[in-house]
Motif scaffolding. Structure first.
Motif, short mmCIF file in Angstrom:
data_model
loop_
_atom_site.label_atom_id
_atom_site.label_comp_id
_atom_site.label_asym_id
_atom_site.label_seq_id
_atom_site.Cartn_x
_atom_site.Cartn_y
_atom_site.Cartn_z
N ALA A 150 -22.07 88.94 -0.60
CA ALA A 150 -22.22 89.45 -2.25
C ALA A 150 -20.72 88.80 -2.70
CB ALA A 150 -22.19 90.76 -2.30
N THR A 151 -20.90 88.17 -3.89
CA THR A 151 -19.66 87.73 -4.34
C THR A 151 -19.15 88.91 -5.17
OG1 THR A 151 -20.50 85.55 -4.92
CG2 THR A 151 -18.59 86.33 -6.10
N LEU A 152 -17.77 89.26 -4.73
CA LEU A 152 -17.09 90.48 -5.36
C LEU A 152 -16.48 90.24 -6.76
CD1 LEU A 152 -14.88 91.42 -2.14
CD2 LEU A 152 -17.37 92.10 -2.86
N ALA A 153 -16.81 91.17 -7.62
CA ALA A 153 -16.27 90.94 -8.95
C ALA A 153 -14.48 90.99 -8.41
CB ALA A 153 -16.23 92.42 -9.64
N PRO A 154 -13.82 90.13 -9.30
CA PRO A 154 -12.23 89.92 -9.25
C PRO A 154 -11.57 91.27 -8.94
CG PRO A 154 -13.18 88.50 -11.05
CD PRO A 154 -14.19 89.52 -10.82
N GLU A 155 -11.97 92.32 -9.69
CA GLU A 155 -11.09 93.70 -9.45
C GLU A 155 -11.36 93.98 -7.99
OE1 GLU A 155 -13.04 92.95 -12.06
OE2 GLU A 155 -12.44 93.83 -13.92
N ALA A 156 -12.76 94.27 -7.77
CA ALA A 156 -13.01 94.76 -6.39
C ALA A 156 -12.37 93.84 -5.12
CB ALA A 156 -14.63 94.64 -6.13
N ALA A 157 -12.36 92.45 -5.64
CA ALA A 157 -11.78 91.67 -4.64
C ALA A 157 -10.24 91.98 -4.50
CB ALA A 157 -11.84 90.04 -4.87
N ALA A 158 -9.70 92.25 -5.55
CA ALA A 158 -7.99 92.74 -5.49
C ALA A 158 -7.88 93.72 -4.79
CB ALA A 158 -7.59 92.62 -6.91
N GLU A 159 -8.82 94.87 -4.94
CA GLU A 159 -8.48 96.09 -4.17
C GLU A 159 -8.81 96.05 -2.88
OE1 GLU A 159 -7.62 98.89 -5.43
OE2 GLU A 159 -7.68 98.56 -7.55
N LEU A 160 -9.83 95.24 -2.41
CA LEU A 160 -10.32 94.75 -0.98
C LEU A 160 -8.94 94.17 -0.38
CD1 LEU A 160 -11.98 95.00 1.53
CD2 LEU A 160 -12.84 92.98 0.62
N HIS A 180 -7.62 108.69 9.47
CA HIS A 180 -7.30 109.99 9.87
C HIS A 180 -6.00 110.33 9.40
CE1 HIS A 180 -10.68 110.64 13.08
NE2 HIS A 180 -10.87 109.49 12.71
N ASN A 181 -4.99 109.46 9.32
CA ASN A 181 -3.68 109.79 9.12
C ASN A 181 -3.30 109.69 7.72
OD1 ASN A 181 -3.29 110.08 11.76
ND2 ASN A 181 -2.65 107.98 12.15
N SER A 182 -4.21 109.17 6.86
CA SER A 182 -3.90 109.17 5.35
C SER A 182 -5.08 109.75 4.46
CB SER A 182 -3.86 107.90 4.62
OG SER A 182 -4.73 106.85 5.15
N ALA A 183 -4.69 110.30 3.35
CA ALA A 183 -5.55 111.13 2.55
C ALA A 183 -6.71 110.44 1.93
CB ALA A 183 -4.81 112.04 1.56
N SER A 184 -6.52 109.15 1.53
CA SER A 184 -7.25 108.21 0.54
C SER A 184 -6.82 107.00 0.47
CB SER A 184 -7.68 109.19 -0.75
OG SER A 184 -6.54 109.21 -1.27
N GLY A 185 -7.73 106.11 -0.19
CA GLY A 185 -7.14 104.80 -0.83
C GLY A 185 -7.11 103.62 0.30
N ILE A 186 -8.01 103.67 1.43
CA ILE A 186 -7.94 102.86 2.51
C ILE A 186 -9.41 102.13 2.24
CG2 ILE A 186 -8.08 102.14 4.84
CD1 ILE A 186 -5.62 104.04 5.26
N ILE A 187 -9.48 100.87 2.41
CA ILE A 187 -11.05 100.36 2.81
C ILE A 187 -10.93 99.85 4.00
CG2 ILE A 187 -12.25 98.43 2.01
CD1 ILE A 187 -11.13 98.46 -0.69
N TYR A 188 -11.86 100.20 4.56
CA TYR A 188 -12.27 99.97 6.34
C TYR A 188 -13.27 99.21 6.29
CZ TYR A 188 -12.46 100.38 11.43
OH TYR A 188 -12.72 100.06 12.78
#
Length: 221
Positions: free
Chosen positions: A141-151, A163-171
């Protein structure tokens, strides 16, 4: 839960109906990512897709039955109990309040992530949760530019980071292939064909008794 501080997986969807594809993915993630639990959250009134054919009560019942004997999986019906559109950011906010000691892992496919910037207050999702991005062979799927930047900015390859951070990671995670979909099950039933072995037998029996997905032109198999 088997670990009070481990991350909790959040798997949302219409679950119209829930099937082995949903359940096996949830189990794979619980095991591979060492999650305390995966909570299956049926959408109440999804703003980005057509409304489910089955009632909220039916969909909740099916998940409850399907997960009854597996402590790593659980029904979470909070969206069904809330009035108005089911915005994921609101759901995550309430989950964060209920489980303040557990990181949350929001599970979604790459096709869904591609359209994330169209979601209500989508950037706030990262304030409450990590995203586990499901990658499937042959599905791009082609990511929207903003989504690609976050990834690009948020990607991590170590499970320990979840496990070691509360939020904000993409795995990113590539599960073993299991090609089952709710739309395929509905189509089979509507056309008088059997979807047996694609979903739990007790749920199929309930669907057939209620004739929820039957077409007026279809025949019982």
């Amino acid at each position: 839960m088997n670990n009070s501080k481990a991350p909790i997986g959040i798997l949302g969807g219409t679950f119209d109906p829930v099937h082995h594809g949903h359940l096996r993915l949830a189990m794979e993630l619980a095991s591979e990512l060492r999650l305390a639990q995966v909570r299956l959250i049926p959408n109440g009134r999804p703003p980005h897709r057509e409304q489910p054919g089955a009632t909220p009560g039916q969909r909740a019942k099916w998940i409850r039955v399907a997960t009854a004997e597996e402590p790593l999986l659980a029904l979470d019906d909070r969206e069904l109990l809330r009035d108005g559109a089911s915005y994921t950011v609101d759901t995550l906010a309430t989950l964060h309040a209920d489980f303040p000691d557990n990181p949350l892992c929001l599970i979604m496919g790459r096709d869904v992530f591609a359209k994330l910037p169209s979601w209500h207050e989508w950037r706030r999702l990262f304030d409450y949760a990590h995203i586990v991005l499901i990658e499937r062979p042959g599905l791009s799927a082609t990511l929207a530019p903003e989504a690609a930047a976050e990834l690009s900015a948020r990607s991590a390859s170590d499970i320990a980071d979840l496990h070691n951070s509360a939020s904000g990671i993409i795995y990113s995670y590539a599960p073993p292939p299991l090609a089952i979909s709710a739309s395929r099950i509905r189509d089979l039933i509507a056309n008088g064909h059997s979807p047996r072995y694609l979903l739990p037998a007790t749920i199929l029996d309930d669907i057939m008794d209620s004739k929820i997905y039957h077409s007026p032109n279809g025949e019982d198999y």
